[in-house]
Scaffold this motif. Structure first.
Motif, PDB file in Angstrom:
ATOM      1  N   ASP A  39      41.006  -3.074  -9.698  1.00 40.10           N
ATOM      2  CA  ASP A  39      39.601  -3.319 -10.008  1.00 40.10           C
ATOM      3  C   ASP A  39      38.801  -2.041  -9.807  1.00 40.10           C
ATOM      4  O   ASP A  39      39.016  -1.314  -8.835  1.00 40.10           O
ATOM      5  N   ALA A  40      37.895  -1.756 -10.723  1.00 38.33           N
ATOM      6  CA  ALA A  40      37.078  -0.551 -10.604  1.00 38.33           C
ATOM      7  C   ALA A  40      35.675  -0.837 -11.113  1.00 38.33           C
ATOM      8  O   ALA A  40      35.486  -1.633 -12.035  1.00 38.33           O
ATOM      9  N   ILE A  41      34.703  -0.182 -10.503  1.00 36.73           N
ATOM     10  CA  ILE A  41      33.328  -0.233 -10.995  1.00 36.73           C
ATOM     11  C   ILE A  41      33.132   0.920 -11.961  1.00 36.73           C
ATOM     12  O   ILE A  41      33.488   2.062 -11.671  1.00 36.73           O
ATOM     13  N   LEU A  42      32.560   0.645 -13.128  1.00 33.85           N
ATOM     14  CA  LEU A  42      32.270   1.683 -14.097  1.00 33.85           C
ATOM     15  C   LEU A  42      31.024   2.447 -13.660  1.00 33.85           C
ATOM     16  O   LEU A  42      30.127   1.886 -13.021  1.00 33.85           O
ATOM     17  N   PHE A  43      30.980   3.724 -14.000  1.00 30.72           N
ATOM     18  CA  PHE A  43      29.813   4.534 -13.687  1.00 30.72           C
ATOM     19  C   PHE A  43      28.628   4.090 -14.536  1.00 30.72           C
ATOM     20  O   PHE A  43      28.781   3.773 -15.720  1.00 30.72           O
ATOM     21  N   SER A  44      27.459   4.090 -13.933  1.00 33.77           N
ATOM     22  CA  SER A  44      26.223   3.852 -14.675  1.00 33.77           C
ATOM     23  C   SER A  44      25.770   5.188 -15.243  1.00 33.77           C
ATOM     24  O   SER A  44      25.433   6.106 -14.495  1.00 33.77           O
ATOM     25  N   CYS A  45      25.782   5.318 -16.579  1.00 36.03           N
ATOM     26  CA  CYS A  45      25.534   6.613 -17.216  1.00 36.03           C
ATOM     27  C   CYS A  45      24.049   6.835 -17.464  1.00 36.03           C
ATOM     28  O   CYS A  45      23.351   5.949 -17.968  1.00 36.03           O
ATOM     29  N   GLY A  46      23.572   8.016 -17.119  1.00 35.61           N
ATOM     30  CA  GLY A  46      22.170   8.335 -17.314  1.00 35.61           C
ATOM     31  C   GLY A  46      21.246   7.394 -16.578  1.00 35.61           C
ATOM     32  O   GLY A  46      20.151   7.089 -17.047  1.00 35.61           O
ATOM     33  N   GLN A  47      21.691   6.896 -15.427  1.00 34.34           N
ATOM     34  CA  GLN A  47      20.915   5.963 -14.611  1.00 34.34           C
ATOM     35  C   GLN A  47      20.607   4.679 -15.388  1.00 34.34           C
ATOM     36  O   GLN A  47      19.549   4.068 -15.230  1.00 34.34           O
ATOM     37  N   PHE A  48      21.549   4.254 -16.217  1.00 36.33           N
ATOM     38  CA  PHE A  48      21.400   2.999 -16.950  1.00 36.33           C
ATOM     39  C   PHE A  48      21.399   1.847 -15.948  1.00 36.33           C
ATOM     40  O   PHE A  48      22.239   1.804 -15.050  1.00 36.33           O
ATOM     41  N   PRO A  49      20.476   0.905 -16.072  1.00 37.22           N
ATOM     42  CA  PRO A  49      20.381  -0.174 -15.078  1.00 37.22           C
ATOM     43  C   PRO A  49      21.515  -1.172 -15.198  1.00 37.22           C
ATOM     44  O   PRO A  49      22.078  -1.388 -16.272  1.00 37.22           O
ATOM     45  N   GLY A  50      21.863  -1.792 -14.083  1.00 36.21           N
ATOM     46  CA  GLY A  50      22.890  -2.829 -14.075  1.00 36.21           C
ATOM     47  C   GLY A  50      24.204  -2.355 -13.505  1.00 36.21           C
ATOM     48  O   GLY A  50      24.313  -1.263 -12.938  1.00 36.21           O
ATOM     49  N   ARG A  51      25.191  -3.172 -13.670  1.00 31.92           N
ATOM     50  CA  ARG A  51      26.510  -2.920 -13.099  1.00 31.92           C
ATOM     51  C   ARG A  51      27.587  -3.418 -14.036  1.00 31.92           C
ATOM     52  O   ARG A  51      27.432  -4.460 -14.683  1.00 31.92           O
ATOM     53  N   ALA A  52      28.701  -2.687 -14.133  1.00 28.58           N
ATOM     54  CA  ALA A  52      29.838  -3.096 -14.957  1.00 28.58           C
ATOM     55  C   ALA A  52      31.119  -2.863 -14.178  1.00 28.58           C
ATOM     56  O   ALA A  52      31.250  -1.870 -13.461  1.00 28.58           O
TER      57      ALA A  52
END
Length: 301
Positions: A39-52
């Protein structure tokens, strides 16, 4: 015995048999056992809101499956790009959540996984097909993406990783342990803060469990810790692959309570070693007394 009594006894005798047939008919099919889960958390690119998050699993037959979840993010379609190829659309609802799943034998709501996929496959999510929102790699494209600005984002999750491998005698060893990931972003920081812990794969040579924890701080300082527990006392060599090769980076000494660890840091403190390699590189831990590989990541290969 009168006729009504005979009918009653006949019904009682037949009832268990009837129920037995019903139970057998309703028994669900046996599903393949999961032998690797990451399991891994994806990086939030350009301070994009939310979580993936990304969940990658392999079953005992070698079949992979993939699940991607998005939460607290802007509603709309997200193109799922896997290793540079568009593989579908993840729809985020008005509550900010969405999910997409791929499987080699898809069930309801799942998509057919008929393309190459490994634990290292690159994953990008494009909001409305144009804005890079989330990525498995914190590369320059992710860092410079024009996501929606937010003052801060902090997320954490925990998961369970299970891995199975075979030793030379073809017996099976299964290790189950927990994995956790934390990521956060702050305006003005030069790096995204990461706290990533994964379970090492038990290669079957000894009992026990191991973990690798990588942290990246907002000032871009990095550290990595390799830890083992419930293993035989002795010394264990830690090999990590990087551009300079698969080299020995240090030694873990296990002498107290059957556990030990080693830590590397960009600015090492007491009992730490200089971090001169990629902390996310493939890992092999070898027991010096026997030369056997005891742990690996992402696999024992």
């Amino acid at each position: 015995m009168n006729r009504s009594t005979k009918t009653t006894w006949t019904t009682l005798i037949a009832l268990p048999l009837l129920l037995g047939f019903v139970i057998v008919a309703d028994s669900p099919p046996v599903s393949a056992k999961t032998v690797l889960q990451d399991d891994a958390i994806l990086f939030s690119c350009g301070q994009f809101p939310g979580r993936a998050t990304r969940r990658f699993r392999v079953d005992e037959h070698g079949n992979p499956d993939l699940q991607i979840d998005v939460s607290n993010a802007p509603a709309g379609p997200y193109s799922v790009i896997i290793d540079g190829i568009d593989r579908g659309v993840l729809q985020v609802n008005a509550l900010g959540s969405g999910q997409i799943e791929y499987d080699t034998s898809p069930g309801p709501g799942q998509l057919l996984l008929n393309f190459p996929l490994t634990i290292d496959s690159e994953i990008d999510l494009l909001f409305n097909g144009t804005t890079l929102a989330f990525s498995l790699s914190n590369d320059s494209a992710c860092q410079n993406a024009g996501g929606t600005t937010s003052s801060s984002t902090s997320t954490s999750t925990s998961s369970t990783s299970t891995s199975t491998s075979l030793d030379s005698s073809s017996s099976t060893t299964t290790t189950t342990s927990s994995s956790s990931y934390t990521t956060s972003t702050t305006l003005g920081g030069s790096c995204q803060a990461i706290d990533n812990t994964v379970s090492l794969v038990n290669c079957g040579a000894v009992r026990g469990a191991g973990t690798r924890r990588v942290r990246v701080h907002l000032d871009c300082e990095r550290d990595v810790r390799y830890q083992m527990r419930k293993v035989p006392n002795g010394t264990y060599s830690v090999f990590v692959a990087d551009t300079d090769g698969n080299l020995k980076r240090g030694t873990i000494t296990v002498s107290v309570r059957n556990q030990g660890e080693i830590e590397f840091d960009d600015t090492p403190a007491v009992n730490e070693f200089p971090l001169t390699f990629d902390p996310f590189g493939p890992v092999s831990i070898v027991r010096d007394a026997t030369g056997a590989r005891v742990f690996g990541y992402p696999s024992c290969q």
